[in-house]
Every structure is written in C-alpha cells, then in structure tokens.
Motif scaffolding. Structure first.
Motif, PDB file in Angstrom:
ATOM      1  N   VAL A 116       8.850   7.422  -3.056  1.00 18.45           N
ATOM      2  CA  VAL A 116       8.112   7.188  -1.786  1.00 18.45           C
ATOM      3  C   VAL A 116       8.082   5.862  -1.305  1.00 18.45           C
ATOM      4  O   VAL A 116       8.068   5.612   0.001  1.00 18.45           O
ATOM      5  N   ALA A 117       7.835   4.676  -2.180  1.00 19.86           N
ATOM      6  CA  ALA A 117       8.023   3.401  -1.666  1.00 19.86           C
ATOM      7  C   ALA A 117       9.388   3.011  -1.374  1.00 19.86           C
ATOM      8  O   ALA A 117       9.412   2.484  -0.224  1.00 19.86           O
ATOM      9  N   ARG A 118      10.624   3.709  -1.776  1.00 18.35           N
ATOM     10  CA  ARG A 118      11.806   3.221  -1.125  1.00 18.35           C
ATOM     11  C   ARG A 118      11.725   3.863   0.356  1.00 18.35           C
ATOM     12  O   ARG A 118      12.432   3.122   1.238  1.00 18.35           O
ATOM     13  N   SER A 119      11.429   5.185   0.533  1.00 17.06           N
ATOM     14  CA  SER A 119      11.520   5.965   1.751  1.00 17.06           C
ATOM     15  C   SER A 119      10.723   4.896   2.773  1.00 17.06           C
ATOM     16  O   SER A 119      11.157   4.650   4.085  1.00 17.06           O
ATOM     17  N   THR A 120       9.290   4.450   2.633  1.00 11.22           N
ATOM     18  CA  THR A 120       8.675   3.550   3.272  1.00 11.22           C
ATOM     19  C   THR A 120       9.304   2.416   3.679  1.00 11.22           C
ATOM     20  O   THR A 120       9.207   2.087   4.703  1.00 11.22           O
ATOM     21  N   ALA A 179      14.616  -6.188   4.194  1.00 10.41           N
ATOM     22  CA  ALA A 179      15.931  -5.817   3.757  1.00 10.41           C
ATOM     23  C   ALA A 179      15.908  -6.016   2.198  1.00 10.41           C
ATOM     24  O   ALA A 179      16.258  -5.478   1.393  1.00 10.41           O
ATOM     25  N   ARG A 180      15.027  -7.228   1.943  1.00  3.94           N
ATOM     26  CA  ARG A 180      14.900  -7.987   0.515  1.00  3.94           C
ATOM     27  C   ARG A 180      14.039  -6.686  -0.470  1.00  3.94           C
ATOM     28  O   ARG A 180      14.223  -6.435  -1.308  1.00  3.94           O
ATOM     29  N   CYS A 181      13.099  -6.329   0.454  1.00  6.79           N
ATOM     30  CA  CYS A 181      11.962  -5.316  -0.095  1.00  6.79           C
ATOM     31  C   CYS A 181      12.744  -3.903  -0.600  1.00  6.79           C
ATOM     32  O   CYS A 181      12.658  -3.492  -1.513  1.00  6.79           O
ATOM     33  N   CYS A 182      13.851  -3.613   0.395  1.00  2.00           N
ATOM     34  CA  CYS A 182      14.511  -2.192   0.332  1.00  2.00           C
ATOM     35  C   CYS A 182      15.482  -2.679  -1.174  1.00  2.00           C
ATOM     36  O   CYS A 182      15.582  -1.713  -1.718  1.00  2.00           O
ATOM     37  N   ARG A 193      10.474   0.714   7.487  1.00  2.00           N
ATOM     38  CA  ARG A 193      10.285  -0.716   8.089  1.00  2.00           C
ATOM     39  C   ARG A 193      11.494  -1.508   8.184  1.00  2.00           C
ATOM     40  O   ARG A 193      11.290  -2.229   9.334  1.00  2.00           O
ATOM     41  N   LEU A 194      12.561  -1.235   7.453  1.00  2.59           N
ATOM     42  CA  LEU A 194      13.624  -2.049   7.782  1.00  2.59           C
ATOM     43  C   LEU A 194      14.261  -1.785   9.005  1.00  2.59           C
ATOM     44  O   LEU A 194      14.789  -2.653   9.776  1.00  2.59           O
ATOM     45  N   THR A 195      14.217  -0.417   9.709  1.00  7.33           N
ATOM     46  CA  THR A 195      14.913   0.053  10.921  1.00  7.33           C
ATOM     47  C   THR A 195      14.023  -0.296  11.899  1.00  7.33           C
ATOM     48  O   THR A 195      14.732  -1.038  12.838  1.00  7.33           O
ATOM     49  N   LEU A 196      12.654  -0.533  11.937  1.00  2.27           N
ATOM     50  CA  LEU A 196      11.969  -1.262  12.980  1.00  2.27           C
ATOM     51  C   LEU A 196      12.199  -2.683  13.187  1.00  2.27           C
ATOM     52  O   LEU A 196      12.244  -3.238  14.208  1.00  2.27           O
ATOM     53  N   ASP A 255       0.728  -1.143  -0.147  1.00  2.00           N
ATOM     54  CA  ASP A 255      -0.062   0.017  -0.040  1.00  2.00           C
ATOM     55  C   ASP A 255       0.623   1.178   0.031  1.00  2.00           C
ATOM     56  O   ASP A 255       0.281   2.378  -0.053  1.00  2.00           O
ATOM     57  N   ALA A 256       2.280   1.146   0.147  1.00  2.00           N
ATOM     58  CA  ALA A 256       3.017   2.407   0.293  1.00  2.00           C
ATOM     59  C   ALA A 256       3.359   2.928  -1.247  1.00  2.00           C
ATOM     60  O   ALA A 256       3.893   3.936  -1.208  1.00  2.00           O
ATOM     61  N   MET A 257       2.976   2.471  -2.141  1.00  2.88           N
ATOM     62  CA  MET A 257       3.147   2.978  -3.621  1.00  2.88           C
ATOM     63  C   MET A 257       1.766   3.348  -4.082  1.00  2.88           C
ATOM     64  O   MET A 257       0.965   2.084  -4.497  1.00  2.88           O
ATOM     65  N   GLU A 258       1.612   3.996  -4.886  1.00  2.57           N
ATOM     66  CA  GLU A 258       0.371   4.312  -5.700  1.00  2.57           C
ATOM     67  C   GLU A 258       0.828   4.289  -7.227  1.00  2.57           C
ATOM     68  O   GLU A 258       1.609   5.251  -7.487  1.00  2.57           O
ATOM     69  N   LEU A 259       0.400   3.598  -8.285  1.00  2.00           N
ATOM     70  CA  LEU A 259       0.822   3.737  -9.667  1.00  2.00           C
ATOM     71  C   LEU A 259      -0.261   4.885 -10.082  1.00  2.00           C
ATOM     72  O   LEU A 259      -1.316   4.782 -10.103  1.00  2.00           O
ATOM     73  N   PRO A 260       0.515   5.515 -11.370  1.00  2.00           N
ATOM     74  CA  PRO A 260      -0.331   6.375 -12.089  1.00  2.00           C
ATOM     75  C   PRO A 260      -1.255   5.696 -12.984  1.00  2.00           C
ATOM     76  O   PRO A 260      -0.745   4.854 -13.243  1.00  2.00           O
TER      77      PRO A 260
END
Length: 997
Positions: free
Chosen positions: A251-255, A788-791, A259-262, A227-232
């Motif tokens: 935006v998706a990379r920042s989110t 980590a893999r998602c990042c 999540r990785l830090t938590l 849900d952290a990314m919305e496509l045009p």
C-alpha cells in the motif's frame, strides 16, 4: 568376572600383609565375611575396588592416595594391593601402589613416591606371567572395557549396598532417576533433551532476530511513507507478522508512486515559468551593462584630459634616460675600478701593519725577496722536527722502564714474603685433610653399629610393651575360661531340668483324636502336667548359645595370649636381658658420636679444595718471581742505549731551536713570517695595478658624456634611470595610451550610444522576480527528488523484506519442528500425556526390566507373596514413569513399597539389587559376574525368611556364581561354613579363612 586371590599390604586397617584366597571361599558357592565393628570387613571390598579402578567406592573416596595407607604400617613398608581375577576368559593380575610419603634414604625428612600400577596376564601356553602395561590410564581403560562397567556401576552391582536399595525402594521418582541414570548411563538421552532445548532456543532466537529485522525495515518504510502506511501491532515471533508487513508495504509503495507522478507535473510547469523570467532578467542586465559602460567611458575621458601635462613631462624624462643609457657602460667601468682600487689599498694597509718596522716601506719586490729567505730557513727545520719527536719517544720509554722496575720490585717482595710461609701453610692444610679423612672412616664404622643398636632398642621397647600385654591377656584368658565353665554348667543344668519335665512339654502338644508322638495312641486319658519352674526349649537354646559364645571368646582370648607370648619371646631374644634405659643410653651415645663424626667428615672436601688452591697459588707466585727477574736483566741494557741516544738528540735540537723554546715553536714563527711577507707583496702589487685601471676609466667616462650631449659625467649619471624607474615610467606611458584608445572605442560603439539614450534599467526588480522563480523551481525539484527517493527506498526495503520473509520461512518451519520435539522430550508437550522426559522414558523401560528380574527372586524369598511392578502413574505434581509398587498376593492389592516392614524391605531390596545386577550385566555386554558381595541387612530377618533368602542366594551357584555375605548376624556363622573372618588388634587387623579346603 571371577576373583581368585587378593593380597593387601599396609592398606586401611591392615598394618602388615594379608591374603584372601577367593578360589577356596568360592568353592562353597556361599561364604561369610564377618568380624567385629571397625575390624575392616568393608576395607576388603575397598581393596577389590581400588585394584580394579584405582579408587575406593564413592562414599569413602577422599581423593588422596595417602589416606588409603594403614596407620599401623611400618614406615619402610609401602602400601600395595594385588588382585588376581579372570574376566572375559583372560586371567589377569593387577597391582596398585598409591602415593607413598617414605623416609629419605639419606638425611632426615620424607620424600613422596608417585603412585604405580602394573597389569599382567597369565600365558597358559608359556606357563608364565607377561607384562601388559604400567600406565594408570591404559590399565583403567583396559579394565573398564573388559568389565563393561564404570566404578559406580561395579560398586552397585558387584558390591551390593543394601542400604542404597532400601532407600531406592522408598525414594521418589527424581531420586530413582538419579541412581538409574548413573547405572545405565542415560546421559546421552539427557544430552539429547539438552541439545533439543538448546536448538529450540537457538532457532527461536534466529526467528525473533529475523522478525525484529523485518519490523525494523517496516518502521523505516513507515518513516518514508508517513501516514500512508500503518504497521501491524504484532511482536517478533508472532504468526502473521510477515504477511501483515508485506501488505502494508505494498500500500505504501502505491501511494508513493502517485506522489511521484504529481511532483513530476509540478516540476515541468515550474521549469517553464523559470525560463521566461531568466530571459527577461538577461535583457535587463544587458541594458544596464551598456548604460553603465557609456557612463564609465565619459568619466575616463575627463580623467585623461586632466592628466595630459603629467604625461608630456614623463615623455621628456624618458627621452633623457635613453640618452644617458649610452654613457652607462663607462659609468659602470669607472665605479668598478674605483671599488677595486679602494679594496686593494685597504688590503695593502692591513698587510703592511703586521710587518716589522724595517719592512714597512719596502716595495713589492723587496717583500717578495724577504719571503723567499724565510721559506728557505723553514725547509731546513724538517729533520729537527723528526729529532724532537724521537726525543719524546725516548723519554717516554725511559719513564716506562722506571715504572716497570718499581712494579717488578713489588712482585718480588710479595712473592718472597708469601713463599717464605709456604711450608707452614701446607702442613696445616694437610693436617686438616687427614683429620677429616679419619672422621669419615670413624663415621662409616659407627654407621654399621647404629642399626643393630636401634633394632635392639626397638625390640626392648616392644618387649616391655608385650610383657604388660601378655599379663593382661593372661588375666582375660583366665576370666574367659571361668565364664565359659559357668555358661556350660548353666546350660547343662537347664538341659537336665528340661529333660526332667519333657513329658509335660510333650503333653502340651497333645490333641484329642490325634496320635501321640511317643506311643501313637489317639486317646490321652492322663497327660502329664507342667510343673513349676519348667525349662522350655527356647531357654535351653539361649543357654546353649551363651555357652557357645563364651567358648568362642575363651578360644579367641587363648589365641591372643599365644600370639602375645610368641611376640614377647621374639622381642626378648632380640633385645636380651639389658634394660631399655641402658639400651636407649647406648643408642643415644652412639648416635651423638656418629653425628660428630659426620660433621667432622663433611669438612674433607673443603680441606682438599683449599690445599689444591694453595698449591696453585704457590706455582703462580714462583712463575711471577722468575718473570720479574728476567725483565730486570733486560732493562739494564735497554736503559743505557736510551740514555746515549737522548744526549745526542738534545745537542742537535739546541742548535736548531735557536732562541725558540722548541723546534715546533721556531717552525710556527717562520711559517707565520713567510705568510705575512707573501701577503704584503701580493697586496702591494694589486694596489699599483688597480690605481692605473681607475685612471684609465676616468678618461673613458668623460669622453662618453660629451658625445651623449651632457656637460659633465655627473649630469649623465643623474639622468640615468635604473631598471625599476624605467619600468615604472614605461608602464605609466603605456597605460595612458591604452586608456585613451579604450575610451575612444567605447564612445564610438553604436549600441552603447543608443542604450545611453534610453531610460535607466530596473535591475533589482528583475532579479527579485528571477530569485522567486528559482526558489519555486528548487522547491519543485526537491519535492520530485524526495518522492523519487521515497519510491526507491520503499522499493528497496520492500524487496529486502520480501527476501527476508522467503529466507525466514524454512527457519520458521525448523523452529516449529524443533520446538515440538523439544517439548515432547522435555515432557511439556500436550502430546506427552504422562509428562515423561526422554531420559525418564528410557529409565522407565530399564526399571521395568529390573522389576521383572527382581520379582523372580522376590517371590521365592517371600514364599510367593510379593511381586515388584513398574508404574507409569504420576505422583503429585511430578512427572510419571519411575514408580515402583509391590503386589501383595495375600490381599491381591497393589501398594507402595514404603509400606513394607524392615525385614520385607531387606529381602525386597536384595531381590531388587540382584535383578539390577542381572540387567546391568546384560547392558554391559553380557559380562559374567561370578563373584558378588552383599553388605549387611540380614539381622532384620526371621529364621524362616532367612532360610528362604539363603536358598535364593545359594541358587546362584546354578549360574556358577559365588556370593559373599558381609554381616554381623551370629546365626549366619552356623548356617554358612565357608567364612572369612577379619580380626582387629593393636598392630592392625588380620584375616582368617575357616571352613574351606
């Protein structure tokens, strides 16, 4: 380009050879090509086109060279067109022959000769023609390069087809574009449009493909980010897609990093809790292990106490086994000696069973002596074996001589029978050869007589046909003469009547105040009055034209009558007075006799071959008979020698065989006897030796058992342990001692004894706590790994998307540029106000040049009334650029060319054709076109317009041009003196030149 001479043979309607001298026709500048419908006027122009390009104009091109051949031509005459012309300062001669299906020179049927072409150039220095090429392709390339025009352009600007240009005047923009495209070869501009359209589609596909790949990466990033990314909501190819995807990816990379830090923090806390639980589990497991170890040691001690009696018994059994081991070697020696003695006794009994009864009780020495005597007798049979082999060879050779004798007798009998009939065979074959030779000679003689007979028959048939044609021509000539006399009398009558009333005709033109054309007076007090039935000038001229036409027909019929009479005289001289039926019967009889002679003569080669094969067969038979006689003489001496040798060998073998059937059988008996005696002697000696060794082994075994403490050897053998039993007993003793030591050690351990005093350990509860802690640790590690893999995946996909955007930017710019150019050249762009395609734009410029060139002549033809102008206006929903209008000077208004009348359309299209010829000539590199042809259309003009058109055409001579007019209009025959007339007849058309020279 100037035409000099055209020679036609068996082409189109021309059955024979015809020649056209264009130099004489062109001397007048303007000449007329006329003749009746179907005579072949257009075929003359086809021949010019075929000579230059190897094919006729497109409307009459069938693609088959055989269709060019005249149906009136003789079967032995080949179709040929030869054109002599000057182009680019070079005098050339082109000869072309289309494919020809001619009669075979031998036998019946036809064969197809390939098309041929020749190109020659006149060398003024040497005063002779020199060959340049015989290749169709090379000649075509040379002519096209010199003229600078294709066949379609040549037919449009040299052989001016007026019907096409009349349609061109009334055509729409698309039709005009197709014609101008063929003439000016604007395919390269159409190809530019096509290439730009293809380039636009290709770059558009590449841009869409790049955008699709970018969207695919964006969808994968959305799957990773959730849900952290919305496509045009943009499709591939739409502007702004790249920027929107890159912004959503940031935006998706920042989110994902948050999540990785938590996840890292949660994993650290879970690892600490898991370590404490693991330590507690290890303590509980150690206590449980010690308690279990002490309990197991107590159980093992009780079990050892129960097994103490069995252990002592095993120790005693082991001691007896050790004592028996000292007797084991003697036991083994005794068993081996016993086994060896039993085997030797068995072998001896078996060997003695095969001996004769006389030797059954003999000792080893007696058996050996008998074996030596049998071996000595066996050695004496070697020479007898060689004699027996030689006897078999002698018998085989003697049988071979008998077979050869029978074969040679068959050969001699067959050769004698065949040679007995040789003379008759040779005579018959020689007779066949001579008969075939006579038939061949007769066929050659008849072949010489066939052709004259055929020619006479053909001449007789032509004579009969020409006789009837001459009678019909004579009747037509008499009728034409009568019609010409009647037309002349009618014209003279009308002329006389007109002269009688000429005063009234002149008075009709008088006007008060105007001078009289006869007397000059301006007053006309009593003008003559028109009488009833007065003949005017038009009636007189019609009668004169009818008289001239009838006179021309009379002249033509007289000419045809003369031609028919000449042909009849020639055919009569060739055929003689003999009737056609008689000549046909003579020719048929001669043909049949010739056929029979040819058929008989065809057997000559076969007869020669059969005679040659018969002579070869005779030579072979004689040689076979001679060889058989030589072999028979040699056999007599050899047979006697073999018989004597056979008798000697049989006596020697009878002595050596004895009672046996053969030496080999006797040898086999002796060999078997020697083997049996030798084997029996050996086994007897072996039995005696093994019996002595068994006796010695029994004595040693008894002594060893006594020393070991056993009463008998059997007791020692019973106490003896084999390897497996000894090993198993030793293992059991060692295991009992090891177990006893281990139990004592465990019971003596202080930690184990102390642990046994404590309460029992709760291991299940500790393991459940450890499993829960491990699961929480795995969940935290999985969450950290997923984050980590998602990042990493988002970083990779984002970097690939950014790289794709950078690589796609130049391609998108190229697509925008190419799309604008393609739309502009295709006429669909808003910048292209007139919606003109590139090819249409070029053709519009050419059409403007053609209209300007055509206007110069159109003004003269129309007495300055009409002007052709080019228009860029759009017509309906079509595209602009190829409009053509005419400006009428009388009204000052511009109107469509379709509003012109029939005559106006003709001279407008003629002016357009001449203007187009000038423009295409300039486009082709300025090649001079000194000879032009105009095909039909003059019948729609009035006298004044016709004069003006002819003046325009006559003015072409100022540019050193000659123009040939193809027309049926009779008035042109009076106006144009240089004429090429095409006359048609039963045997094909012919050409005649008039008013030249």
């Amino acid at each position: 380009m100037r035409l000099h001479r055209l020679d036609i043979t068996a082409f189109g309607p021309f059955g024979g050879s015809q020649s056209v001298d264009f130099d004489e026709l062109s001397a007048a500048g303007l000449f007329l090509l006329h003749g009746p419908t179907g005579a072949g006027k257009t075929s003359v122009l086809d021949a010019v086109c075929y000579a230059l390009y190897g094919s006729v104009p497109g409307a009459r091109q069938t693609g088959q060279g055989l269709s060019l051949r005249s149906d009136h031509a003789d079967a032995a005459t080949r179709t040929e067109v030869r054109l002599e012309l000057t182009v680019a300062g070079r005098r050339l001669e082109i000869t072309r022959q289309p494919p020809w299906e001619r009669p075979k020179k031998r036998g019946s049927g036809t064969t197809l000769d390939k098309a041929q072409s020749w190109l020659r150039e006149y060398d003024a220095t040497a005063g002779a023609w020199k060959d340049l090429s015989r290749s169709h392709q090379e000649i075509g390339e040379e002519i096209t390069q010199l003229l600078g025009m294709s066949r379609e352009q040549f037919c449009q600007v040299v052989l001016l087809p007026q019907g096409d240009f009349a349609r061109f005047l009334r055509a729409d923009a698309e039709a005009r574009g197709r014609l101008l495209g063929r003439l000016f070869d604007t395919r390269r501009f159409a190809e530019v449009e096509k290439r730009l359209a293809e380039r636009r589609r290709a770059t558009e596909a590449q841009v869409r493909e790049g955008d699709a790949a970018l969207l695919a990466d964006a969808h994968r990033m959305q799957q990773e980010a959730g849900d952290a990314m919305e496509l045009p909501e943009l499709a591939p190819g739409e502007p702004g897609l790249a920027d929107a995807v890159l912004a959503a990816a940031a935006v998706a990379r920042s989110t994902a990093r948050e999540r990785l830090t938590l996840a890292h923090l949660r994993l650290t806390a879970t690892e600490s809790a898991h370590a404490a639980v693991d330590r507690a589990l290890a303590d509980v497991r150690e206590l449980a292990r010690l308690q279990s170890r002490f309990a197991q040691a107590r159980e093992r001690a009780a079990l050892l106490q129960e097994r103490a009696g069995a252990h002592q018994e095993a120790q005693a059994r082991m001691e007896r086994g050790r004592k028996a081991e000292t007797v084991a070697p003697a036991l083994e020696l005794r068993e081996a000696a016993d086994a060896e003695h039993r085997a030797a006794a068995t072998a001896e009994a078996r060997a003695r069973a095969a001996l004769p009864e006389t030797l059954a009780d003999a000792g080893p020495a007696g058996l050996a002596t008998a074996a030596r005597r049998a071996a000595e007798e066996l050695g004496g049979l070697e020479s007898a074996r060689r004699a027996e082999q030689r006897l078999a060879d002698v018998v085989a050779e003697r049988a071979g001589l008998d077979r050869q004798e029978r074969t040679d007798e068959d050969v001699l009998r067959e050769a004698g029978n065949w040679l007995a009939g040789w003379d008759a065979t040779r005579a018959g074959l020689q007779t066949r050869v001579e008969s075939a030779q006579e038939a061949a000679t007769r066929a050659e003689q008849l072949a010489v007589q066939r052709e004259p007979a055929r020619r006479r028959l053909g001449a007789a048939r032509m004579r009969d046909q020409l006789a009837s044609d001459t009678d019909a021509a004579r009747e037509r000539t008499l009728a034409s003469e009568q019609r010409a006399l009647d037309a002349r009398a009618h014209w003279l009558d009308l002329k006389e009547q007109r002269l009688t009333g000429i005063a009234a005709e002149l008075a009709a033109g008088l006007t008060d105040g105007e001078p009289c054309a006869v007397c000059g007076a301006t007053e006309h007090p009593a003008p003559a009055r028109r009488i009833a039935g007065h003949v005017d000038r038009e009636a007189e001229e019609r009668a004169l034209a009818a008289h001239q036409q009838a006179d021309e027909r009379r002249s033509e019929d007289e000419r045809r009558l003369g031609v028919a009479r000449e042909a009849l005289a020639a055919a009569t001289a060739e055929a003689g007075d003999t009737s056609t039926a008689e000549l046909a019967a003579e020719a048929d009889a001669l043909e049949q006799e010739y056929t029979r002679a040819r058929r008989d003569a065809s057997a000559l080669h076969a007869a020669h071959e059969e005679l040659r094969r018969a002579e070869q067969e005779r030579e072979r038979r004689l040689a076979d008979r001679q060889q058989a006689e030589v072999r028979a003489a040699a056999r007599l001496a050899r047979r006697d020698t073999l018989d004597r040798e056979r008798a000697t060998l049989e006596q020697e073998l009878a002595k050596a065989r004895g009672t046996a059937g053969s030496v080999a059988a006797r040898t086999a008996q002796l060999e078997r006897q020697v083997a049996l005696l030798t084997d029996a002697a050996d086994t007897a000696r072996a039995a005696e030796d093994t019996a002595q060794r068994l006796k010695d082994a029994d004595a040693r075994l008894a002594d060893a058992a006594y020393r070991a403490g056993f009463e008998t050897p059997h007791a020692a053998a019973a106490a003896l342990l084999d390897a497996a039993a000894h090993h198993e007993l030793q293992r059991r003793l060692d295991a009992w001692h090891s177990e006893e030591s281990a139990v004592r050690a465990v019971l003596a351990e202080s930690d184990t004894a102390a642990a046994a005093q404590l309460p029992p350990a709760d291991l299940a509860t500790a393991e459940r706590d450890a499993s829960s802690a491990a699961q929480r640790l795995r969940d935290a590690a999985s969450a950290r790994d997923w984050a980590a893999r998602c990042c990493a995946e988002l970083d990779r996909l984002s970097a690939r998307a950014a790289d794709g955007v950078r690589r796609l930017a130049p391609l998108r710019e190229e697509y925008d540029r190419v799309a604008r150019l393609a739309a502009l050249t295709a006429g669909t762009s808003a910048d292209n106000e007139r919606k003109m395609r590139l090819e249409s734009y070029v053709l519009a410029a050419r059409l403007e040049q053609v209209a300007a060139a055509a206007t110069v002549r159109l003004r003269q033809m129309s007495s300055g009334r009409y002007t052709l102008v080019h228009s860029d206006d759009r017509t309906g929903r079509g595209r602009s650029g190829l409009g053509l209008h005419v400006v009428d000077a009388w009204t000052g208004r511009e109107r469509d060319t379709a509003t012109l009348s029939g005559g106006e359309t003709f001279f407008a299209s003629l002016a357009l054709a001449l203007g187009l010829a000038d423009v295409v000539t300039d486009e082709a590199g300025g090649v001079r076109l000194d000879t032009l042809f105009i095909d039909e259309g003059f019948g729609s003009l009035d006298d004044q317009t016709l004069d003006e058109v002819l003046d325009v055409l006559d003015s072409l001579r100022e540019r050193d041009r000659s123009v040939g007019i193809v027309s049926h209009v009779a008035d042109l025959r009076r106006r144009i003196h240089a004429q090429l007339e095409v006359v048609k007849g039963r045997s094909g058309s012919a050409v005649r030149q008039r008013g030249v020279g």
